[in-house]
Design a protein around this motif. Structure first.
Motif, PDB file in Angstrom:
ATOM      1  N   GLY A 242       0.816  -1.200   0.000  1.00 50.98           N
ATOM      2  CA  GLY A 242       0.000   0.000   0.000  1.00 50.98           C
ATOM      3  C   GLY A 242       0.850   1.250   0.000  1.00 50.98           C
ATOM      4  O   GLY A 242       2.090   1.201   0.023  1.00 50.98           O
ATOM      5  N   LEU A 243       0.185   2.406  -0.012  1.00 46.17           N
ATOM      6  CA  LEU A 243       0.869   3.692  -0.027  1.00 46.17           C
ATOM      7  C   LEU A 243       1.233   4.113   1.393  1.00 46.17           C
ATOM      8  O   LEU A 243       0.481   3.873   2.339  1.00 46.17           O
ATOM      9  CB  LEU A 243      -0.022   4.759  -0.667  1.00 46.17           C
ATOM     10  N   GLY A 244       2.396   4.749   1.537  1.00 48.33           N
ATOM     11  CA  GLY A 244       2.806   5.274   2.823  1.00 48.33           C
ATOM     12  C   GLY A 244       4.081   4.638   3.343  1.00 48.33           C
ATOM     13  O   GLY A 244       4.753   3.862   2.659  1.00 48.33           O
ATOM     14  N   LEU A 245       4.408   4.986   4.580  1.00 49.84           N
ATOM     15  CA  LEU A 245       5.580   4.436   5.249  1.00 49.84           C
ATOM     16  C   LEU A 245       5.316   3.003   5.680  1.00 49.84           C
ATOM     17  O   LEU A 245       4.169   2.557   5.738  1.00 49.84           O
ATOM     18  CB  LEU A 245       5.931   5.288   6.466  1.00 49.84           C
ATOM     19  N   VAL A 246       6.380   2.286   6.034  1.00 50.16           N
ATOM     20  CA  VAL A 246       6.242   0.887   6.450  1.00 50.16           C
ATOM     21  C   VAL A 246       5.238   0.755   7.587  1.00 50.16           C
ATOM     22  O   VAL A 246       4.353  -0.096   7.567  1.00 50.16           O
ATOM     23  CB  VAL A 246       7.614   0.319   6.871  1.00 50.16           C
ATOM     24  N   ALA A 247       5.361   1.623   8.604  1.00 47.76           N
ATOM     25  CA  ALA A 247       4.480   1.545   9.769  1.00 47.76           C
ATOM     26  C   ALA A 247       3.036   1.882   9.421  1.00 47.76           C
ATOM     27  O   ALA A 247       2.118   1.498  10.155  1.00 47.76           O
ATOM     28  CB  ALA A 247       4.985   2.474  10.867  1.00 47.76           C
TER      29      ALA A 247
END
Length: 468
Positions: free
Chosen positions: A51-56
């Motif tokens: 998905g989109l975004g940072l790992v967390a």
């Protein structure tokens, strides 16, 4: 310039590989902050989450728990080619009668349109305009006729550009580095298996041991039981390592080709002083990337190292900046001056690079407004005169300050009392790497691969001009 991408591949003797892949990706977060994905194989089928975004932001505990299998690959995305949406997040996956295939890519291809057009003529459809999806089609097509190693070799012959890959064919994990070795890739030994990763810090976070870098043109196949790996050197060409991995992109605590990046940057700083030193009251870095350079520079000149700028670590990538005043406020949101360290003092400000020059100009202005008597600017890389086509998201040629200005003109533009850069030979000396084994396209305008409309430094027989 922005980060490129990060890749990981893990094969374990027992247990699930998703969690250590997640931790390894965390260590590589600096290489891509727009999207993340993990694909595992449990011996029967693939499992995927991306998905989109940072790992967390992409993964939570449930996501990781629902990714079973001893084999796993992961990817962190900063798009240098393709859209920014969930469809274009890696790893890319396909399933055919020859098994399941997943692929994660760091780099950029330069003949994507040509290869895509051939597939479209044969009736293939694409869901994105990503060069990685084209690569997956090429590899899957070759797997119909060949075994895995031969299919990879045919794919490497067909595509051109920069690519470090982790791929998974069923539950077999493979690492591939392009014949020029533009982007980094290394091998690590874990307690219960092996890991492939863009940088050694991903191995460190898992308390593993760095084995070595994957060689240019090499394919590394991890054993399916995590007990070892096979090496196949399919191409043996003069390499073209990206020197900006050492200057900026890689974490300073990473080791590339047996050289700690932090030490390489300190050596560049030492050469900056040796060749372009100026006596000032303090030497200060542009945080964070200028710190190692400034440390080496100050030590070489026996000068005081002092922080003049402090970075706000809680500011994201974007700001609402409708006016020039707002844009200047945005710089102050990111970096604040430490006036007591600056007032009445001459300052040498050291950064890793100057791209558009906008930030450099504003930083010099901030130091003067804070009472600096002189501001001298030193840069730990050569002037950037041309765009990168091999995996760095860089400004266009029209936006690059050095593309149409000499050093004196840039000095006047940013408002510094003096300005000096390292040159390519300095970088070669600092890295103990022959100039002919580095990709210097962004600072010379001459590239190690054929790029339409640009100069290629390769000779007719395929060797690189000037290679030692």
């Amino acid at each position: 310039m922005e980060e490129k991408c990060g890749v990981v591949g893990i094969s374990l003797e027992e247990g699930d590989a998703a969690l250590p892949t997640y931790y390894a990706m965390y260590a590589l977060q600096h290489r891509g902050q727009e999207g993340a994905g993990i694909v595992t194989h449990d011996g029967f089928q693939q499992h995927s989450e991306k998905g989109l975004g940072l790992v967390a932001e992409v993964f939570d505990d449930d996501d990781v728990e629902h990714l079973p299998g001893r084999a796993s690959i992961g990817h962190l995305r900063y798009p240098t080619a393709g859209e920014i949406d969930e469809r274009s997040c890696h790893p890319y996956t396909v399933t055919s009668k020859r098994g399941s295939l997943a692929l994660a890519h760091n780099g950029t291809l330069v003949n994507t349109d040509e290869v895509r057009a051939e597939f479209e003529e044969r009736g293939h459809t694409f869901s994105t305009n990503s060069d990685t999806e084209v690569m997956v089609h090429e590899l899957a097509s070759n797997l119909v006729e060949d075994g895995l190693l031969d299919a990879i070799k045919r794919t490497m012959k067909r595509i051109r550009g920069a690519y470090s890959l982790t791929l998974m064919h069923d539950d077999r994990v493979v690492g591939v580095r392009d014949p020029l070795g533009v982007r980094p890739l290394c091998i690590g030994k874990l307690d219960d298996g092996y890991i492939l990763a863009s940088e050694s810090v991903a191995i460190d976070v898992l308390d593993g041991e760095l084995v070595r870098d994957v060689r240019p043109g090499e394919v590394v196949v991890l054993d399916e039981d995590g007990g070892g790996f096979e090496s196949h050197r399919l191409f043996d060409e003069v390499p073209a390592h990206c020197f900006f991995e050492y200057v900026y992109f890689s974490r300073p605590d990473s080791t590339i080709d047996d050289r700690l990046v932090y030490d390489a940057r300190r050596e560049m700083g030492r050469l900056l002083y040796e060749n372009h030193g100026v006596e000032t009251d303090i030497v200060s870095p542009v945080p964070d990337s200028g710190r190692a350079f400034a440390s080496g520079y100050a030590e070489a000149g026996d000068l005081e190292y002092s922080e003049a700028l402090m970075k706000n670590r809680y500011v994201g990538r974007t700001f609402i900046m409708p006016t020039q005043d707002a844009r200047e406020t945005a710089v102050r949101l990111k970096l604040n001056t430490m006036d007591s360290n600056i007032e009445g003092k001459s300052v040498t400000l050291i950064d890793d690079s100057i791209v558009r020059g906008t930030t450099s100009r504003q930083l010099v202005k901030l130091l003067r407004e804070s009472g600096a008597s002189e501001v001298h600017f030193r840069v730990g890389s050569p002037p950037i005169v041309a765009p990168c086509y091999l995996g760095i998201d860089m400004a266009s040629r029209d936006e690059l300050m050095a593309s149409d200005k000499d050093v004196d003109e840039i000095r006047d533009e940013i408002g510094a009392d003096s300005l000096e850069y390292l040159n390519v030979d300095d970088i070669s000396e600092a890295l103990d790497m022959p100039r002919g084994e580095m990709c210097t396209g962004c600072v010379t305008g001459s590239y190690p691969v054929d790029v339409e409309g640009e100069t290629c430094e390769r000779t007719k027989d395929g060797s690189r001009a000037g290679a030692d």
